[in-house]
Design a protein around this motif. Structure first.
Motif, PDB file in Angstrom:
ATOM      1  N   ASP A  66      -5.669   3.135  -0.102  1.00 44.38           N
ATOM      2  CA  ASP A  66      -5.611   1.677  -0.157  1.00 44.38           C
ATOM      3  C   ASP A  66      -5.353   1.052   1.212  1.00 44.38           C
ATOM      4  O   ASP A  66      -5.280  -0.161   1.358  1.00 44.38           O
ATOM      5  CB  ASP A  66      -4.575   1.195  -1.181  1.00 44.38           C
ATOM      6  N   CYS A  67      -5.226   1.886   2.242  1.00 42.22           N
ATOM      7  CA  CYS A  67      -5.125   1.433   3.629  1.00 42.22           C
ATOM      8  C   CYS A  67      -5.508   2.609   4.517  1.00 42.22           C
ATOM      9  O   CYS A  67      -5.234   3.763   4.165  1.00 42.22           O
ATOM     10  CB  CYS A  67      -3.703   0.960   3.952  1.00 42.22           C
ATOM     11  N   SER A  68      -6.162   2.334   5.637  1.00 41.13           N
ATOM     12  CA  SER A  68      -6.600   3.411   6.517  1.00 41.13           C
ATOM     13  C   SER A  68      -6.110   3.165   7.937  1.00 41.13           C
ATOM     14  O   SER A  68      -6.103   2.029   8.412  1.00 41.13           O
ATOM     15  CB  SER A  68      -8.128   3.524   6.521  1.00 41.13           C
ATOM     16  N   ARG A 124     -14.498  -6.316   1.855  1.00 36.88           N
ATOM     17  CA  ARG A 124     -14.118  -5.653   0.607  1.00 36.88           C
ATOM     18  C   ARG A 124     -12.603  -5.459   0.505  1.00 36.88           C
ATOM     19  O   ARG A 124     -12.132  -4.603  -0.246  1.00 36.88           O
ATOM     20  CB  ARG A 124     -14.856  -4.333   0.453  1.00 36.88           C
ATOM     21  N   ASN A 125     -11.857  -6.236   1.280  1.00 32.10           N
ATOM     22  CA  ASN A 125     -10.385  -6.215   1.200  1.00 32.10           C
ATOM     23  C   ASN A 125      -9.814  -4.820   1.406  1.00 32.10           C
ATOM     24  O   ASN A 125      -8.925  -4.374   0.667  1.00 32.10           O
ATOM     25  CB  ASN A 125      -9.916  -6.782  -0.149  1.00 32.10           C
ATOM     26  N   GLN A 126     -10.325  -4.139   2.418  1.00 39.26           N
ATOM     27  CA  GLN A 126      -9.856  -2.792   2.759  1.00 39.26           C
ATOM     28  C   GLN A 126      -9.034  -2.882   4.047  1.00 39.26           C
ATOM     29  O   GLN A 126      -9.595  -2.962   5.134  1.00 39.26           O
ATOM     30  CB  GLN A 126     -11.044  -1.846   2.958  1.00 39.26           C
ATOM     31  N   PRO A 127      -7.706  -2.862   3.959  1.00 34.26           N
ATOM     32  CA  PRO A 127      -6.891  -2.977   5.174  1.00 34.26           C
ATOM     33  C   PRO A 127      -7.111  -1.773   6.102  1.00 34.26           C
ATOM     34  O   PRO A 127      -7.095  -0.623   5.666  1.00 34.26           O
ATOM     35  CB  PRO A 127      -5.454  -2.999   4.649  1.00 34.26           C
ATOM     36  N   VAL A 128      -7.328  -2.066   7.370  1.00 32.91           N
ATOM     37  CA  VAL A 128      -7.551  -1.019   8.367  1.00 32.91           C
ATOM     38  C   VAL A 128      -6.677  -1.303   9.584  1.00 32.91           C
ATOM     39  O   VAL A 128      -6.712  -2.390  10.152  1.00 32.91           O
ATOM     40  CB  VAL A 128      -9.031  -0.941   8.794  1.00 32.91           C
ATOM     41  N   VAL A 156       0.847  -1.202   0.000  1.00 26.75           N
ATOM     42  CA  VAL A 156       0.000   0.000   0.000  1.00 26.75           C
ATOM     43  C   VAL A 156       0.881   1.250   0.000  1.00 26.75           C
ATOM     44  O   VAL A 156       2.047   1.212   0.383  1.00 26.75           O
ATOM     45  CB  VAL A 156      -0.936   0.025   1.224  1.00 26.75           C
ATOM     46  N   SER A 157       0.276   2.365  -0.422  1.00 17.53           N
ATOM     47  CA  SER A 157       1.032   3.630  -0.456  1.00 17.53           C
ATOM     48  C   SER A 157       0.156   4.857  -0.276  1.00 17.53           C
ATOM     49  O   SER A 157       0.669   5.970  -0.171  1.00 17.53           O
ATOM     50  CB  SER A 157       1.794   3.752  -1.777  1.00 17.53           C
ATOM     51  N   LYS A 158      -1.158   4.663  -0.250  1.00 12.69           N
ATOM     52  CA  LYS A 158      -2.094   5.787  -0.127  1.00 12.69           C
ATOM     53  C   LYS A 158      -2.852   5.609   1.186  1.00 12.69           C
ATOM     54  O   LYS A 158      -3.842   4.880   1.247  1.00 12.69           O
ATOM     55  CB  LYS A 158      -3.037   5.839  -1.325  1.00 12.69           C
ATOM     56  N   ILE A 159      -2.391   6.302   2.216  1.00 12.51           N
ATOM     57  CA  ILE A 159      -2.826   6.015   3.578  1.00 12.51           C
ATOM     58  C   ILE A 159      -3.875   7.021   4.047  1.00 12.51           C
ATOM     59  O   ILE A 159      -3.635   8.233   4.067  1.00 12.51           O
ATOM     60  CB  ILE A 159      -1.622   6.036   4.549  1.00 12.51           C
ATOM     61  N   GLY A 160      -5.036   6.511   4.453  1.00 16.17           N
ATOM     62  CA  GLY A 160      -6.071   7.358   5.035  1.00 16.17           C
ATOM     63  C   GLY A 160      -5.823   7.537   6.527  1.00 16.17           C
ATOM     64  O   GLY A 160      -5.405   6.597   7.210  1.00 16.17           O
ATOM     65  N   LEU A 161      -6.062   8.733   7.015  1.00 14.03           N
ATOM     66  CA  LEU A 161      -5.779   9.028   8.422  1.00 14.03           C
ATOM     67  C   LEU A 161      -6.838   9.960   8.981  1.00 14.03           C
ATOM     68  O   LEU A 161      -7.248  10.927   8.344  1.00 14.03           O
ATOM     69  CB  LEU A 161      -4.401   9.684   8.555  1.00 14.03           C
ATOM     70  N   SER A 162      -7.270   9.663  10.210  1.00 10.21           N
ATOM     71  CA  SER A 162      -8.173  10.561  10.920  1.00 10.21           C
ATOM     72  C   SER A 162      -8.054  10.261  12.397  1.00 10.21           C
ATOM     73  O   SER A 162      -7.364   9.337  12.809  1.00 10.21           O
ATOM     74  CB  SER A 162      -9.610  10.387  10.434  1.00 10.21           C
TER      75      SER A 162
END
Length: 261
Positions: free
Chosen positions: A194-196, A215-219, A172-178
């Motif tokens: 692609d990962c949160s 849905r194969n969403q790594p968290v 992964v390389s596009k990291i969601g953050l909150s």
């Protein structure tokens, strides 16, 4: 310096993310005209923190969360609420809350401080419409490597292990953050993540976790207290650097639980 002047400092410099109604940002209890030259900055206005103020002769607390465990504007009077409110009154303390005020502060507020703490780029690649979710682009790394890196950075705060939902092997390389409860996994997908990396407040029920897995969403999930601590450090530094005549001391809270096994 008068307490209400300290609050005005933030209101005058803040933008539309500020809450000027008093629900999220304002003086929760105490004297707004009190003259102070020191303050305690801490995430939660716990009884432990209030007692620390008395022990160290500090009259003003600047905190992030509410006094009575809820954001409701009407509080039911119980023995627990009376214990805390009586302690504040009896010791002539004042409690100020900066929640939205510091969450939304560009570059150094809660979310930016959390990103910096994790070693993410200084500028997000994308920001959600409400400003509460960021995407940071990094060099490609496996989900497992990212999770281990985050755990290593969080260990000094008290969380040496993190929770992972999904496969550990994808790159992964596009990291969601909150931070906080406003974390929408669907929004992270719309932002191209692609990962949160989220906190426990947004993954508190099984359905969020299962939806991400299906849905194969790594968290990667960490405790809320861990995500907040860097922001309290940056708030303390901001006060010391920008509000003349007021010295801030940071009291850590960190992770809210202990791993036992």
């Amino acid at each position: 310096m008068k307490t209400n002047k300290i609050l005005e400092h933030f209101f005058e410099r803040g933008g539309d993310w500020m809450d000027r109604t008093g629900k999220w940002d304002g003086i929760l209890m105490g004297d707004p005209e009190k003259d102070v030259d020191r303050c305690l900055v801490t995430w939660i206005p716990s009884l432990k923190a209030l007692r620390y103020m008395v022990d160290n002769q500090i009259k003003l607390m600047i905190c992030h969360e509410p006094l009575f465990w809820t954001n409701a504007t009407t509080i039911e009077v119980t023995p627990e609420t009376e214990l805390k409110s009586d302690f504040i009154k009896d010791n002539d303390l004042t409690v100020m809350r900066l929640h939205n005020a510091w969450d939304g502060w560009p570059e150094i507020g809660t979310l930016w401080a959390w990103a910096k703490f994790l070693g993410l780029p200084s500028t997000p690649t994308a920001v959600s419409a409400d400003g509460k979710q960021h995407r940071y682009d990094i060099d490609p790394v496996t989900v497992e490597e990212l999770a281990k890196s985050i755990a290593k950075r969080c260990a000094p705060i008290g969380e040496p292990m993190v929770q992972l939902t999904g496969e550990a092997s994808p790159v992964v390389s596009k990291i969601g953050l909150s931070t906080g409860i406003v974390q929408d996994l669907d929004e992270f997908l719309r932002m191209g993540c692609d990962c949160s990396v989220v906190c426990s407040d947004s993954m508190g029920t099984w359905n969020h976790t299962q939806k991400a897995e299906d849905r194969n969403q790594p968290v990667i999930c960490v405790n809320l207290g861990t995500t907040q601590e860097p922001g309290m450090v940056s708030l303390s530094k901001y006060i010391n650097d920008n509000i003349a005549g007021l010295a801030a001391e940071h009291l850590p809270h960190g992770n809210m639980f202990e791993l036992i096994g």
